[in-house]
Design an enzyme around this catalytic site. Sequence first.
Site, PDB file in Angstrom:
ATOM      1  N   HIS A  72     -61.358 -46.548 -75.174  1.00 29.92           N
ATOM      2  CA  HIS A  72     -60.650 -47.730 -74.678  1.00 29.92           C
ATOM      3  C   HIS A  72     -61.461 -48.351 -73.544  1.00 29.92           C
ATOM      4  O   HIS A  72     -61.640 -47.731 -72.506  1.00 29.92           O
ATOM      5  CB  HIS A  72     -59.245 -47.356 -74.177  1.00 29.92           C
ATOM      6  N   TYR A 200     -49.125 -51.064 -69.617  1.00 29.85           N
ATOM      7  CA  TYR A 200     -48.324 -50.645 -68.455  1.00 29.85           C
ATOM      8  C   TYR A 200     -47.433 -51.837 -68.114  1.00 29.85           C
ATOM      9  O   TYR A 200     -47.918 -52.864 -67.656  1.00 29.85           O
ATOM     10  CB  TYR A 200     -49.210 -50.314 -67.259  1.00 29.85           C
ATOM     11  N   PRO A 290     -47.728 -39.058 -63.365  1.00 31.08           N
ATOM     12  CA  PRO A 290     -48.564 -39.298 -64.547  1.00 31.08           C
ATOM     13  C   PRO A 290     -49.068 -40.736 -64.684  1.00 31.08           C
ATOM     14  O   PRO A 290     -49.909 -41.010 -65.528  1.00 31.08           O
ATOM     15  CB  PRO A 290     -47.642 -38.946 -65.708  1.00 31.08           C
ATOM     16  N   LYS A 294     -54.190 -38.718 -64.229  1.00 35.37           N
ATOM     17  CA  LYS A 294     -55.266 -38.027 -63.516  1.00 35.37           C
ATOM     18  C   LYS A 294     -55.247 -36.505 -63.691  1.00 35.37           C
ATOM     19  O   LYS A 294     -56.217 -35.846 -63.345  1.00 35.37           O
ATOM     20  CB  LYS A 294     -55.170 -38.337 -62.015  1.00 35.37           C
ATOM     21  N   TYR A 382     -59.407 -45.994 -62.404  1.00 31.39           N
ATOM     22  CA  TYR A 382     -58.727 -45.607 -63.649  1.00 31.39           C
ATOM     23  C   TYR A 382     -59.694 -44.891 -64.598  1.00 31.39           C
ATOM     24  O   TYR A 382     -59.364 -43.855 -65.175  1.00 31.39           O
ATOM     25  CB  TYR A 382     -58.182 -46.873 -64.319  1.00 31.39           C
TER      26      TYR A 382
HETATM   27  C1  PHB Z   1     -50.408 -40.227 -72.192  1.00 26.16           C
HETATM   28  O1  PHB Z   1     -49.404 -39.489 -72.345  1.00 26.16           O
HETATM   29  O2  PHB Z   1     -51.292 -40.349 -73.061  1.00 26.16           O
HETATM   30  C2  PHB Z   1     -50.565 -41.029 -70.919  1.00 26.16           C
HETATM   31  C3  PHB Z   1     -49.703 -40.787 -69.850  1.00 26.16           C
HETATM   32  C4  PHB Z   1     -49.857 -41.513 -68.686  1.00 26.16           C
HETATM   33  C5  PHB Z   1     -50.852 -42.493 -68.609  1.00 26.16           C
HETATM   34  C6  PHB Z   1     -51.713 -42.733 -69.679  1.00 26.16           C
HETATM   35  C7  PHB Z   1     -51.571 -41.993 -70.842  1.00 26.16           C
HETATM   36  O3  PHB Z   1     -51.008 -43.233 -67.462  1.00 26.16           O
END
Ligand code: PHB
Length: 388
Positions: A72, A200, A290, A294, A382
């Site tokens: 991505h 997001y 989450p 990270k 990020y």
């Molecule tokens: C995921 O569960 O793949 C996930 C969770 C939080 C994020 C990005 C991906 O910020």
Amino acid sequence: MRAQVGIIGAGPAGLMLARLLHLAGISSIIIENRSEEYIYNRIRAGLIEHWAADLLTDVGAGERMAREGVLHWGNNVGINGDLHRMDFKALVGKRVTIYGQQEVVKDLVALRRADGGPILFEVDDVSVHDVTSQRPQIRFTHQGKAETIDCDFIAGCDGFHGICRPSIPAERMRVFDRDYPFGWLGILAESPPPDHELIYSYTDRGFALYTMRSMSLSRLYLQCDHDEDIANWPDDRIWEELHRRLGGARKLQEGKMLQKGITPMRSFVAEPMQYGRLLLAGDSAHIVPPTGAKGMNLAFADVVYMARALEAFFKKHSSDGIEKYTDTCLSRVWQAQRFSWWMTQIMHVFPDETAFDRRRQLADLAYLTHSQTAAKSLAEQYVGLPLD
Ligand code: PHB
Ligand code: APR
């Protein structure tokens, strides 16, 4: 049993550490209290920073990720249905890889087996001893038999609920934490995600995240009350709220729900990350909300630093890296904590916020989505800051 390093926990931290030590010619034994099947089915985040994906490739665990993972080069920030793409390629020339954490765990266990390194599952009654001596010991039971590992160092990679952090005397530890006034209701659904990249989405109703495990398997999250009961959320209510929080920006196809659950949101750091010959790594030492994805990336960074320090100790008889281990890790940990907190506070609706807070937050989001400088700041953190 005898090994230079005893590793407690077969999550990303413990498994990556074992591989790095093997490549450095350092012996280790991994012990894990869950079954192999259990750790393969534990749903976790699935976003790997650029440098961390390169690390997996460099240590020989990147082949399936290269086949099945998805690169991505950007993501989307939504503001009440108005999507703004963050172009990582243009901003910082880096990307993230979407590949489930449990897949990483499977690949690292397979590598451990190929290395011929010991890994014991379903151990019980794990305890650590003599960690302030030069001969620490791990005691546990396995298949009903009492066992010990005599080692030079113990790596506490046993996660937030493990036994290693609590084995450090409370008076030697400081904890820094923050609980958030909301949680995430997460689902795994057999349905295509609404976009080929992550969304997001901030809305006045609350935050939602639209991510994926593949283009036919969606991983979707809704901000919910911190003490929400999943029984209050039948499938149709979840889908209705997910549609609403897209704000009309994309069409969301529904599908069979394979898993749903609620994740609390917390920030947590334990300092120091070591005591004598016990070194902590990953979730045993720190937890991030989450929002910034990270967790696994931070666990990998810790064990890269730990492996460097242990290699200097065993090969150059230098304790410098060991003595600086906590400070080296915390420098990155606190950057990840700040970014994860920042992403969380800018994207979520806070129950106790004032009308001023709400306007200030919308101004923050407007700045983020209209300023190249602000977008570049998000992008570089990020995709992952360079490892020192
Ligand atoms: C995921 O569960 O793949 C996930 C969770 C939080 C994020 C990005 C991906 O910020
Ligand atoms: N003895 C042996 N193993 C243990 C013990 C114990 N007493 N307690 C816990 N474990 C195991 C857990 O079953 C788990 O497999 O330690 C492992 C810790 O792995 P993680 O919790 O995945 O932590 P870590 O390796 O630091 O990776 C961090 O995992 O949980 C996610 O969100 C987190 O993405 C982050 C990543």
